[in-house]
Design a protein around this motif. Structure first.
Motif, mmCIF file in Angstrom:
data_model
loop_
_atom_site.group_PDB
_atom_site.id
_atom_site.type_symbol
_atom_site.label_atom_id
_atom_site.label_comp_id
_atom_site.label_asym_id
_atom_site.label_seq_id
_atom_site.Cartn_x
_atom_site.Cartn_y
_atom_site.Cartn_z
ATOM 1 N N ARG A 1 -54.160 21.145 -29.577
ATOM 2 C CA ARG A 1 -53.899 21.712 -30.762
ATOM 3 C C ARG A 1 -53.422 20.375 -31.702
ATOM 4 O O ARG A 1 -52.577 19.730 -30.919
ATOM 5 N N ILE A 2 -53.312 20.569 -33.053
ATOM 6 C CA ILE A 2 -52.918 19.494 -33.673
ATOM 7 C C ILE A 2 -51.690 20.099 -34.482
ATOM 8 O O ILE A 2 -51.681 21.009 -35.338
ATOM 9 N N ILE A 3 -50.613 19.253 -34.301
ATOM 10 C CA ILE A 3 -49.265 19.655 -34.881
ATOM 11 C C ILE A 3 -48.745 18.542 -35.659
ATOM 12 O O ILE A 3 -48.936 17.366 -35.319
ATOM 13 N N PRO A 4 -47.673 18.883 -36.651
ATOM 14 C CA PRO A 4 -47.127 17.757 -37.436
ATOM 15 C C PRO A 4 -46.332 16.750 -36.640
ATOM 16 O O PRO A 4 -45.776 17.095 -35.810
ATOM 17 N N CYS A 5 -46.197 15.493 -37.199
ATOM 18 C CA CYS A 5 -45.419 14.506 -36.786
ATOM 19 C C CYS A 5 -43.953 15.283 -37.130
ATOM 20 O O CYS A 5 -43.735 15.951 -38.135
ATOM 21 N N VAL A 6 -42.914 14.480 -36.476
ATOM 22 C CA VAL A 6 -41.738 14.833 -36.944
ATOM 23 C C VAL A 6 -41.287 14.052 -38.030
ATOM 24 O O VAL A 6 -41.750 13.301 -38.614
ATOM 25 N N GLY A 7 -40.443 15.003 -39.053
ATOM 26 C CA GLY A 7 -40.137 14.344 -40.578
ATOM 27 C C GLY A 7 -38.711 14.065 -40.456
ATOM 28 O O GLY A 7 -38.145 14.055 -39.381
ATOM 29 N N TYR A 8 -37.901 14.178 -41.781
ATOM 30 C CA TYR A 8 -36.923 13.939 -42.012
ATOM 31 C C TYR A 8 -36.287 14.504 -43.323
ATOM 32 O O TYR A 8 -37.284 14.645 -44.088
ATOM 33 N N GLY A 9 -35.299 15.036 -43.362
ATOM 34 C CA GLY A 9 -34.519 15.917 -44.732
ATOM 35 C C GLY A 9 -34.525 15.000 -45.749
ATOM 36 O O GLY A 9 -34.919 13.814 -45.626
ATOM 37 N N GLU A 10 -34.126 15.780 -46.850
ATOM 38 C CA GLU A 10 -34.100 15.095 -48.271
ATOM 39 C C GLU A 10 -32.802 13.792 -48.197
ATOM 40 O O GLU A 10 -33.120 12.954 -49.153
ATOM 41 N N THR A 11 -31.936 14.099 -47.474
ATOM 42 C CA THR A 11 -30.637 13.425 -47.782
ATOM 43 C C THR A 11 -30.238 12.434 -46.663
ATOM 44 O O THR A 11 -30.200 12.872 -45.394
#
Length: 456
Positions: A41-51
């Motif tokens: 299954r294809i899942i999103p990479c880890v991201g980061y918040g706006e601040t």
């Protein structure tokens, strides 16, 4: 029933999509439960918040973490940063793109522009009493700082537990091949002395007679392979990656190495020499990244040994994260301009949408041409957490990637609307079919790695 596959790994040949089109950007494949419709299954990479937790506002050269404090060299300064966001300007160091850092017993060693500095907690001191004058790189092994010579074949080491205890007699030489050492890198209990054309491996002696005999060359552990640039090696989670002087990416295994790059990555390195390697962990998986300033980064999932690409923005431009460091059980990404973000499962890159792009393998017609009646991708629906319906976009090529239809947007349902289906009908006649799926909403929406295809 035929399936359209979205997973092997990113390996596309941009000038010949008919041969190899597949790619994953800002998403990666993980093994699915046995017995399902697809193997992955294809899942999103880890991201980061706006601040960000901090904004240095200067070009970042290197970063490490020690005792849950992040140390960053940026714009000719050494900084410390707590995970709560307290940034302290510690000292001046040369501004060098190929800066190295190491930590030992409360002290930070910085190697930049040929010089070796040690921050002892209160002041920074230039070190000049080692086995050579100009220093090119540093690492740590056996509770000693290891540094390499610029324009020579030596590396030296400090006394036990003291980054400032130098002795001109404590050195070893890369003597079996004539090329100079560009950098040293430690893995397990070995030192890898990377040259321009060759590499030699040294081991830590168990019971040395004196401090000048701590490290010794491993007989016959000589590679006919050097390093492309001195900063292009990285040790992480008991693995080492480096980019060879042949512009291929390798993993070290024992005292040997094997290539892990594919044609797409090799072409990317031919187009532009990477500036850095960095690594991080997310959801129990480990990732090592080849970072480019002017194109997408390439990231290897160490658990599946599959590559995906990482980018910033809806146009899938270069990834802004130039370095990653662990602290307080989290990972922190540092941008080229010195913003520091905590990695989180927010499915966005700061205030910018994370566009996940999946490109399938080519599907060939069984004969001169064939007709597709229906394609059904399997995208999880109903768990979106938005005040509106989530959406996905797709487009396809029926001639092997030479021409494409316009992007088309489809509804994925609102929160709680489970069990919906994503069906594309009446695609028509094709010779070689390639499909792309794009997701930008900040929700997980995992995608199964194979679509069902029905023919007329």
């Amino acid at each position: 029933m035929p399936k359209l596959e979205f997973v092997s790994q990113s390996s596309a040949k941009a000038d010949n999509p008919e041969l190899s089109s597949e790619g994953l950007t800002n998403c990666y494949a993980e093994m699915a439960a046995p017995g399902g419709r697809a193997a992955y299954r294809i899942i999103p990479c880890v991201g980061y918040g706006e601040t960000p937790i901090a904004d240095i506002g200067k070009p970042v050269r290197a970063a490490i973490s020690a005792e849950n404090i992040i140390y960053i060299v940026a714009g000719g300064r050494l900084y410390s940063l707590t995970t709560a966001g307290t940034l302290t300007n510690l000292a001046a160091v040369p501004d060098d793109q190929a800066t190295f850092m190491a930590f030992l017993n409360g002290k930070i060693t910085v190697v930049a522009a040929g010089f070796r500095y040690v921050w002892d907690g209160t002041s920074i001191n230039l070190q000049s009493d080692g086995a050579f004058f100009l220093t090119g790189s540093c690492d740590v092994l056996g509770q000693r700082i290891i540094t390499s010579e610029v324009g020579g074949q030596k590396f030296d080491w400090t006394g036990l537990l003291d980054a400032e205890d130098l002795d001109a007699l404590n050195f070893a030489s890369k003597g079996e091949k004539p090329d100079d050492i560009l950098s040293v890198r430690v893995l397990d209990s070995n030192i890898f002395a990377f040259g321009e054309k060759t590499t030699e491996v040294f081991y830590q002696v168990a019971n040395p007679g004196n401090s000048s005999e701590v490290f010794s060359r491993i007989p016959n552990a000589v590679w006919e392979r050097g390093i492309l640039r001195k900063q292009l090696s990285l040790s992480f989670n008991d693995r080492m990656m480096f980019i060879g002087n042949d512009r291929k990416v390798y993993l070290v295994e024992g005292t040997g190495y094997r290539e892990v790059s594919n044609e797409g990555l090799r072409r990317a390195i031919v187009q532009e020499i990477p500036e850095k390697l960095h690594a991080y962990e997310s959801d129990g998986q480990h990732f090592m990244t080849v970072w480019f300033r002017n194109q997408k980064a390439w990231t290897l999932c160490m658990d599946t040994m599959m590559w995906h690409e990482r980018s910033t923005g809806v146009e899938n431009g270069p990834w802004e994260i130039i370095d990653c460091v662990p602290a307080d059980d989290d990972y922190f990404g540092i941008t080229t301009t010195g913003k520091v973000y905590k990695f989180e499962d927010v499915y966005a890159d700061g205030a910018i949408a994370m566009r996940r792009l999946m490109t399938s393998k080519p599907l060939d017609a069984q004969g001169p041409k064939a007709r597709i009646a229906k394609i059904e991708p399997f995208i999880r629906q109903g768990d979106v957490g938005l005040d509106r319906a989530a959406a996905w976009a797709f487009r396809y090529s029926k001639d092997g990637g030479n021409t494409w239809c316009d992007w088309r947007l489809r509804d994925l349902g609102a929160q709680g609307e489970y069990g919906g289906r994503s069906i594309i009908r009446n695609v028509g006649v094709f010779r070689q079919f390639i499909m792309q799926i794009a997701l930008t909403d900040p929700v997980p929406m995992p995608v199964e790695s194979a679509c069902v295809v029905e023919f007329n």
